[in-house]
Design a protein around this motif. Structure first.
Motif, PDB file in Angstrom:
ATOM      1  N   ILE A  20       0.938  -0.919  -0.140  1.00 39.23           N
ATOM      2  CA  ILE A  20       0.473  -0.127  -0.390  1.00 39.23           C
ATOM      3  C   ILE A  20       1.049   1.272  -0.165  1.00 39.23           C
ATOM      4  O   ILE A  20       0.839   2.084  -0.336  1.00 39.23           O
ATOM      5  N   SER A  21       1.949   1.763   0.666  1.00 36.37           N
ATOM      6  CA  SER A  21       3.120   2.130   0.716  1.00 36.37           C
ATOM      7  C   SER A  21       3.816   2.404  -1.232  1.00 36.37           C
ATOM      8  O   SER A  21       3.862   4.177  -0.707  1.00 36.37           O
ATOM      9  N   LEU A  22       3.975   1.693  -1.432  1.00 38.77           N
ATOM     10  CA  LEU A  22       4.280   1.840  -2.568  1.00 38.77           C
ATOM     11  C   LEU A  22       3.540   2.498  -3.627  1.00 38.77           C
ATOM     12  O   LEU A  22       3.740   3.430  -4.051  1.00 38.77           O
ATOM     13  N   ALA A  23       1.940   1.507  -3.150  1.00 35.34           N
ATOM     14  CA  ALA A  23       0.926   2.288  -4.147  1.00 35.34           C
ATOM     15  C   ALA A  23       1.147   3.728  -3.786  1.00 35.34           C
ATOM     16  O   ALA A  23       0.450   4.741  -5.078  1.00 35.34           O
ATOM     17  N   PHE A  24       0.306   4.271  -2.974  1.00 41.08           N
ATOM     18  CA  PHE A  24       0.713   5.459  -2.498  1.00 41.08           C
ATOM     19  C   PHE A  24       1.892   6.340  -2.982  1.00 41.08           C
ATOM     20  O   PHE A  24       1.849   7.334  -3.415  1.00 41.08           O
TER      21      PHE A  24
END
Length: 99
Positions: A20-24
């Motif tokens: 999720i942090s990579l997608a953000f």
């Protein structure tokens, strides 16, 4: 002998928060792939902690045997620390050019 599923919940929460942090980071990046907004990057630990909190509490209520916690507060703390640990893992794999 301890069941392996009680230990598998922490890496599972970490990997979901990491993705999720990579997608953000991908969503806030410019066209050249660099993130120039420091406030948006500072939001990543808060995002990972909140997602970890949600995953820890929802896992506790859906299947309490999977997460190794006696009550909901311990499950919330486990989720938050797992989410914040994913930020630490992400910082370990930063490239030298600052991305």
């Amino acid at each position: 002998m301890t069941d392996i599923t009680s230990f598998a919940s922490i890496p599972a929460i970490m990997s979901i928060c990491f993705l999720i942090s990579l997608a953000f980071k991908w969503a806030i990046a410019d066209n050249d792939g660099k993130v120039r907004n420091g406030k948006a990057l500072a939001f990543i630990p808060v995002l990972c902690g909140a997602v970890g909190l949600f995953l820890g509490v929802s896992t506790y209520y859906s299947n309490p045997n999977v997460i190794h916690s006696d009550n909901v507060l311990a499950a919330a703390a486990t989720g938050i620390t797992s989410g914040l640990a994913s930020v630490g893992v992400q910082n370990q794999f930063k490239r030298k050019d600052g991305e």
